[in-house]
Design a protein around this motif. Structure first.
Motif, PDB file in Angstrom:
ATOM      1  N   GLU A 129      10.917   1.888  34.280  1.00 58.30           N
ATOM      2  CA  GLU A 129      11.221   1.497  32.895  1.00 58.30           C
ATOM      3  C   GLU A 129      10.068   1.847  31.961  1.00 58.30           C
ATOM      4  O   GLU A 129      10.269   2.405  30.880  1.00 58.30           O
ATOM      5  N   ALA A 130       8.846   1.520  32.379  1.00 62.23           N
ATOM      6  CA  ALA A 130       7.676   1.761  31.532  1.00 62.23           C
ATOM      7  C   ALA A 130       7.475   3.255  31.280  1.00 62.23           C
ATOM      8  O   ALA A 130       7.219   3.678  30.133  1.00 62.23           O
ATOM      9  N   ILE A 131       7.571   4.064  32.322  1.00 60.03           N
ATOM     10  CA  ILE A 131       7.373   5.505  32.174  1.00 60.03           C
ATOM     11  C   ILE A 131       8.457   6.105  31.280  1.00 60.03           C
ATOM     12  O   ILE A 131       8.172   6.905  30.373  1.00 60.03           O
TER      13      ILE A 131
ATOM     14  N   TYR B 264       7.901   5.268  27.625  1.00 61.13           N
ATOM     15  CA  TYR B 264       6.841   6.086  27.023  1.00 61.13           C
ATOM     16  C   TYR B 264       7.355   7.484  26.701  1.00 61.13           C
ATOM     17  O   TYR B 264       7.104   8.015  25.611  1.00 61.13           O
ATOM     18  N   LEU B 265       8.072   8.080  27.638  1.00 62.61           N
ATOM     19  CA  LEU B 265       8.559   9.445  27.430  1.00 62.61           C
ATOM     20  C   LEU B 265       9.640   9.511  26.352  1.00 62.61           C
ATOM     21  O   LEU B 265       9.805  10.529  25.687  1.00 62.61           O
ATOM     22  N   SER B 266      10.371   8.403  26.190  1.00 66.31           N
ATOM     23  CA  SER B 266      11.402   8.340  25.153  1.00 66.31           C
ATOM     24  C   SER B 266      10.786   8.152  23.770  1.00 66.31           C
ATOM     25  O   SER B 266      11.122   8.859  22.820  1.00 66.31           O
ATOM     26  N   ASP B 267       9.877   7.182  23.684  1.00 68.12           N
ATOM     27  CA  ASP B 267       9.226   6.860  22.410  1.00 68.12           C
ATOM     28  C   ASP B 267       7.960   6.074  22.720  1.00 68.12           C
ATOM     29  O   ASP B 267       8.029   4.948  23.205  1.00 68.12           O
ATOM     30  N   GLU B 268       6.822   6.668  22.442  1.00 64.57           N
ATOM     31  CA  GLU B 268       5.547   6.045  22.802  1.00 64.57           C
ATOM     32  C   GLU B 268       5.395   4.654  22.190  1.00 64.57           C
ATOM     33  O   GLU B 268       4.792   3.753  22.774  1.00 64.57           O
ATOM     34  N   SER B 269       5.960   4.440  21.009  1.00 65.43           N
ATOM     35  CA  SER B 269       5.826   3.145  20.340  1.00 65.43           C
ATOM     36  C   SER B 269       6.579   2.045  21.092  1.00 65.43           C
ATOM     37  O   SER B 269       6.173   0.880  21.076  1.00 65.43           O
TER      38      SER B 269
ATOM     39  N   THR C 242       4.265   0.990  23.814  1.00 69.69           N
ATOM     40  CA  THR C 242       3.153   0.213  23.245  1.00 69.69           C
ATOM     41  C   THR C 242       3.590  -1.212  22.927  1.00 69.69           C
ATOM     42  O   THR C 242       2.868  -2.179  23.219  1.00 69.69           O
ATOM     43  N   ASP C 243       4.773  -1.351  22.344  1.00 73.56           N
ATOM     44  CA  ASP C 243       5.270  -2.670  21.966  1.00 73.56           C
ATOM     45  C   ASP C 243       5.579  -3.551  23.182  1.00 73.56           C
ATOM     46  O   ASP C 243       5.518  -4.789  23.092  1.00 73.56           O
ATOM     47  N   LYS C 244       5.905  -2.937  24.325  1.00 72.24           N
ATOM     48  CA  LYS C 244       6.319  -3.699  25.504  1.00 72.24           C
ATOM     49  C   LYS C 244       5.213  -3.905  26.543  1.00 72.24           C
ATOM     50  O   LYS C 244       5.453  -4.463  27.618  1.00 72.24           O
ATOM     51  N   LYS C 245       4.000  -3.472  26.208  1.00 63.02           N
ATOM     52  CA  LYS C 245       2.902  -3.539  27.183  1.00 63.02           C
ATOM     53  C   LYS C 245       2.716  -4.930  27.782  1.00 63.02           C
ATOM     54  O   LYS C 245       2.625  -5.097  28.998  1.00 63.02           O
ATOM     55  N   ASP C 246       2.624  -5.910  26.915  1.00 64.84           N
ATOM     56  CA  ASP C 246       2.399  -7.283  27.396  1.00 64.84           C
ATOM     57  C   ASP C 246       3.556  -7.749  28.263  1.00 64.84           C
ATOM     58  O   ASP C 246       3.367  -8.473  29.253  1.00 64.84           O
ATOM     59  N   ASP C 247       4.761  -7.327  27.901  1.00 64.87           N
ATOM     60  CA  ASP C 247       5.951  -7.703  28.666  1.00 64.87           C
ATOM     61  C   ASP C 247       5.922  -7.094  30.065  1.00 64.87           C
ATOM     62  O   ASP C 247       6.215  -7.774  31.053  1.00 64.87           O
TER      63      ASP C 247
END
Length: 311
Positions: free
Chosen positions: A267-269, A272-277, A280-285
């Motif tokens: 999911e994380a990768i 990022y590849l879809s939209d870096e933002s 970034t917004d989901k990092k803590d999650d």
């Protein structure tokens, strides 16, 4: 930003689990037989390796087999037959540390890909490129490198670069049966006590309040890290640099844990590849969800990724 999609490499614990990790988003698996491979969650025999290849093909996935044990002269004569078998069943690559594996592959005229992995000495791009010229397609970097070093190596490497991003790492290995020797000295019955991964033995350091898992197998004694590395919220630099493969090491973990961690990194990768933002917004999650998956006795940290390199 690199538009290359990195490989997500996972170590499954059974043939049945292979399908689960591919369904969860893995694009490659690393398996092997304990006699020839180091620190695998489970040992896969020849039939299981062949079956794993068949499953992987259904997902367009890759299968790598660990042949990276510390080989003594009595084991080397077995390798031509084993390596020939691996190529015959369609394994995509062999992971090796001993140069003897590379030499045997050449002598036997095998075309199977080779991934160079010497655990702690793959620390610079010059050496990685040297083994690339000798026939290795990939270098598996040491876990003791920080982020700046990893990015520098990737920028200068002429081979693929693999980095472990999650799981425990080995701190010490000895060919000696240290746990067995200790138990014998204590007068304990080894057949009753047990000293394998199933026993959940630990070395406790009261000064650091740290517990280091320890076990024995055919390759000797292994002492593992007190914490699991997790870099799910700090993947940007490596993704931007185009690191070829991210590895999740599942040793001493359950199938359910490995599958859920695989899905989380997928999911994380993809975010990022879809939209870096979005990433970034989901990092803590991401990190919070990773922490919830952890066994009570295992904390997460960032390993050596943000340690200062001392020359």
């Amino acid at each position: 930003m690199s538009d290359k999609k990195p490989e997500l490499l996972v170590t499954p614990i059974s043939v049945e689990h292979v399908r689960e990790v591919f369904e969860a988003g893995a694009t490659a698996v690393m398996i092997g037989e304990e006699r020839y491979g180091l620190r695998l969650p489970e040992s896969f025999n020849r039939d299981e390796i062949a079956e794993t290849v068949k499953i992987a093909r259904q997902f367009n996935g890759f299968v790598y087999v660990a042949v990276n044990a510390l080989f003594h002269n009595d084991t080397l004569p077995e390798l031509p037959d084993y390596l020939t078998f691996l190529e015959k069943v369609g394994v995509d690559a062999v992971v090796f540390g001993d140069p003897g594996v590379l030499m045997i592959a050449k002598q036997e005229g095998l075309s199977i890909d080779l991934h160079w992995n010497t655990e702690m000495t793959a620390t610079n791009w010059y050496t990685a490129n040297y083994w690339g010229r000798k026939g290795a397609k990939r270098a598996v970097l040491a876990r003791e490198l920080n982020m700046d070093s990893i990015v520098e190596i990737k920028e200068n490497a002429e081979v693929e670069i693999e980095v472990q991003v999650h799981g425990m790492t080995c701190m010490f290995q000895s060919k000696r049966t240290l746990v067995g020797n200790y138990m014998e000295f204590q007068g304990k019955n080894l057949s009753v006590e047990g000293r394998s991964k199933d026993r959940s033995l630990v070395i406790y350091d009261p000064e650091r309040d740290a517990r280091y898992p320890i076990y024995e197998d055919e390759n000797g004694t292994h002492i593992m890290s007190a914490k699991d590395m997790c870099i799910i919220d700090e993947l940007e630099d490596m993704l931007e640099a185009g690191v070829d493969s991210f590895k999740i090491d599942g040793i001493l973990k359950t199938a359910d844990y490995i599958t859920k961690v695989t899905a989380l990194y997928r999911e994380a990768i993809d975010d990022y590849l879809s939209d870096e933002s979005i990433y970034t917004d989901k990092k803590d999650d991401y990190l919070e969800r990773a922490q919830k998956l952890q066994p009570e006795s295992r904390d997460l940290d960032t390993g050596f990724f943000f340690k200062e390199t001392v020359y």
